[in-house]
Design a protein around this motif. Sequence first.
Motif, short mmCIF file in Angstrom:
data_model
loop_
_atom_site.label_atom_id
_atom_site.label_comp_id
_atom_site.label_asym_id
_atom_site.label_seq_id
_atom_site.Cartn_x
_atom_site.Cartn_y
_atom_site.Cartn_z
N ALA A 4 -60.55 3.97 21.00
CA ALA A 4 -60.05 5.46 21.12
C ALA A 4 -58.93 5.65 20.58
CB ALA A 4 -59.90 5.50 22.58
N THR A 5 -58.81 6.96 19.96
CA THR A 5 -57.22 7.32 19.57
C THR A 5 -56.72 8.22 20.58
OG1 THR A 5 -58.35 9.45 18.55
CG2 THR A 5 -58.32 7.45 17.26
N PHE A 6 -55.41 8.01 20.60
CA PHE A 6 -54.45 8.70 21.48
C PHE A 6 -53.35 9.66 20.78
CE2 PHE A 6 -50.95 8.97 24.73
CZ PHE A 6 -51.68 9.99 25.84
N GLU A 7 -53.24 11.00 21.03
CA GLU A 7 -52.43 11.81 20.34
C GLU A 7 -51.87 12.51 21.51
OE1 GLU A 7 -54.03 14.71 17.61
OE2 GLU A 7 -55.32 13.39 16.89
N SER A 45 -54.62 -6.84 36.18
CA SER A 45 -56.03 -7.14 36.76
C SER A 45 -56.90 -6.06 36.71
CB SER A 45 -56.00 -7.76 38.06
OG SER A 45 -57.30 -8.09 38.55
N GLN A 46 -56.46 -4.87 37.06
CA GLN A 46 -57.30 -3.69 37.26
C GLN A 46 -57.63 -3.14 35.76
OE1 GLN A 46 -59.04 -2.25 39.47
NE2 GLN A 46 -58.16 -3.14 41.22
N TRP A 47 -56.56 -3.17 34.78
CA TRP A 47 -56.40 -2.69 33.63
C TRP A 47 -57.68 -3.39 32.74
CZ3 TRP A 47 -52.11 -0.16 30.52
CH2 TRP A 47 -52.14 -0.08 29.19
N LEU A 48 -57.48 -4.80 32.81
CA LEU A 48 -58.50 -5.41 32.23
C LEU A 48 -59.86 -5.39 32.71
CD1 LEU A 48 -56.44 -8.94 31.68
CD2 LEU A 48 -56.94 -7.01 30.08
N GLY A 49 -60.13 -5.06 33.89
CA GLY A 49 -61.32 -4.84 34.56
C GLY A 49 -62.05 -3.42 34.07
N ARG A 50 -61.13 -2.58 33.46
CA ARG A 50 -61.68 -1.35 33.00
C ARG A 50 -61.23 -1.10 31.38
NH1 ARG A 50 -59.99 2.84 37.45
NH2 ARG A 50 -60.68 1.75 39.20
N ARG A 51 -61.03 -2.40 30.80
CA ARG A 51 -60.69 -2.02 29.45
C ARG A 51 -61.45 -1.40 28.56
NH1 ARG A 51 -59.96 -8.28 28.63
NH2 ARG A 51 -61.89 -8.83 29.72
N ASP A 52 -60.95 -0.92 27.50
CA ASP A 52 -61.66 -0.51 26.20
C ASP A 52 -61.76 -1.51 25.07
OD1 ASP A 52 -62.08 1.98 27.33
OD2 ASP A 52 -60.27 2.80 26.61
N VAL A 62 -50.25 2.00 24.16
CA VAL A 62 -51.33 2.27 23.01
C VAL A 62 -51.60 0.79 22.52
CG1 VAL A 62 -51.90 3.10 21.02
CG2 VAL A 62 -50.85 4.68 22.71
N ARG A 63 -50.46 0.18 22.23
CA ARG A 63 -50.53 -1.26 21.59
C ARG A 63 -51.37 -2.25 22.70
NH1 ARG A 63 -46.16 -1.71 19.71
NH2 ARG A 63 -44.84 -2.46 21.89
N ALA A 64 -50.80 -2.08 24.12
CA ALA A 64 -51.69 -2.74 25.09
C ALA A 64 -53.25 -2.18 25.34
CB ALA A 64 -50.97 -2.66 26.59
N TRP A 65 -53.35 -1.16 25.12
CA TRP A 65 -54.80 -0.46 25.28
C TRP A 65 -55.63 -1.12 24.19
CZ3 TRP A 65 -54.74 5.37 25.20
CH2 TRP A 65 -56.07 5.94 25.54
N ASN A 66 -54.95 -1.40 22.87
CA ASN A 66 -55.96 -1.74 21.90
C ASN A 66 -55.74 -3.47 21.96
OD1 ASN A 66 -57.14 0.21 20.34
ND2 ASN A 66 -54.85 1.03 20.07
N SER A 67 -54.81 -3.97 22.34
CA SER A 67 -54.88 -5.46 22.44
C SER A 67 -55.53 -5.95 23.69
CB SER A 67 -53.46 -6.03 22.33
OG SER A 67 -52.79 -5.89 23.41
N ASN A 68 -55.30 -5.17 24.93
CA ASN A 68 -55.89 -6.04 26.08
C ASN A 68 -55.02 -7.21 26.49
OD1 ASN A 68 -57.68 -3.63 27.03
ND2 ASN A 68 -59.17 -4.56 25.16
N ASP A 69 -54.01 -7.47 25.82
CA ASP A 69 -53.30 -8.84 26.15
C ASP A 69 -52.43 -8.54 27.32
OD1 ASP A 69 -50.99 -10.62 26.08
OD2 ASP A 69 -51.38 -10.88 24.01
N PRO A 70 -52.66 -9.36 28.29
CA PRO A 70 -51.73 -9.43 29.40
C PRO A 70 -50.44 -9.24 29.40
CG PRO A 70 -53.48 -10.95 29.84
CD PRO A 70 -53.58 -10.63 28.10
N ASP A 71 -49.81 -10.16 28.58
CA ASP A 71 -48.29 -9.82 28.19
C ASP A 71 -47.92 -8.41 27.52
OD1 ASP A 71 -48.00 -12.41 29.02
OD2 ASP A 71 -48.18 -13.30 26.89
N ASP A 72 -48.80 -7.78 26.97
CA ASP A 72 -48.48 -6.50 26.42
C ASP A 72 -48.46 -5.39 27.55
OD1 ASP A 72 -48.30 -7.33 23.72
OD2 ASP A 72 -50.30 -6.59 23.20
#
Length: 116
Positions: free
Chosen positions: A62-65, A50-57, A12-22
């Motif tokens: 978004a919220t995730f439960e 690469s694919q994650w960043l190409g489809r990032r939010d 979830v942190r990576a989802w919100n940061s879009n930081d490649p290191d996360d």
Amino acid sequence: MVEPRPWIEGYVRAWNSNDPDDISALFTEDAIYYTEPYGPPWQGRDEIVSQWLGRRDKPGEATFEWQPVTVADDVSVIEGVTSYPDKTYSNLWVIRFVPDGRCREFTEWWMRQDVK
């Protein structure tokens, strides 16, 4: 047994940061990521990032439960709900871990909830 909570919090942190290191921190070098159960996977950490960043939010979009369905030694099945301002998805994740808590294989099922 690998506890899934730290990994999911990292996801979830990576989802919100879009930081490649996360994103990278979540996966082994040779990890496999299935964005749908029977489609071709993203193979290897570099392709996953690469694919994650190409489809990032957008951060905070978004919220995730979630709740665990089952947790075993090296695999967890997670049921989740992803909510965006204009749509909601039901999710089922299968996460296969290595002993240090990183993911070696991730498969997600997702479907849009009907809006009436």
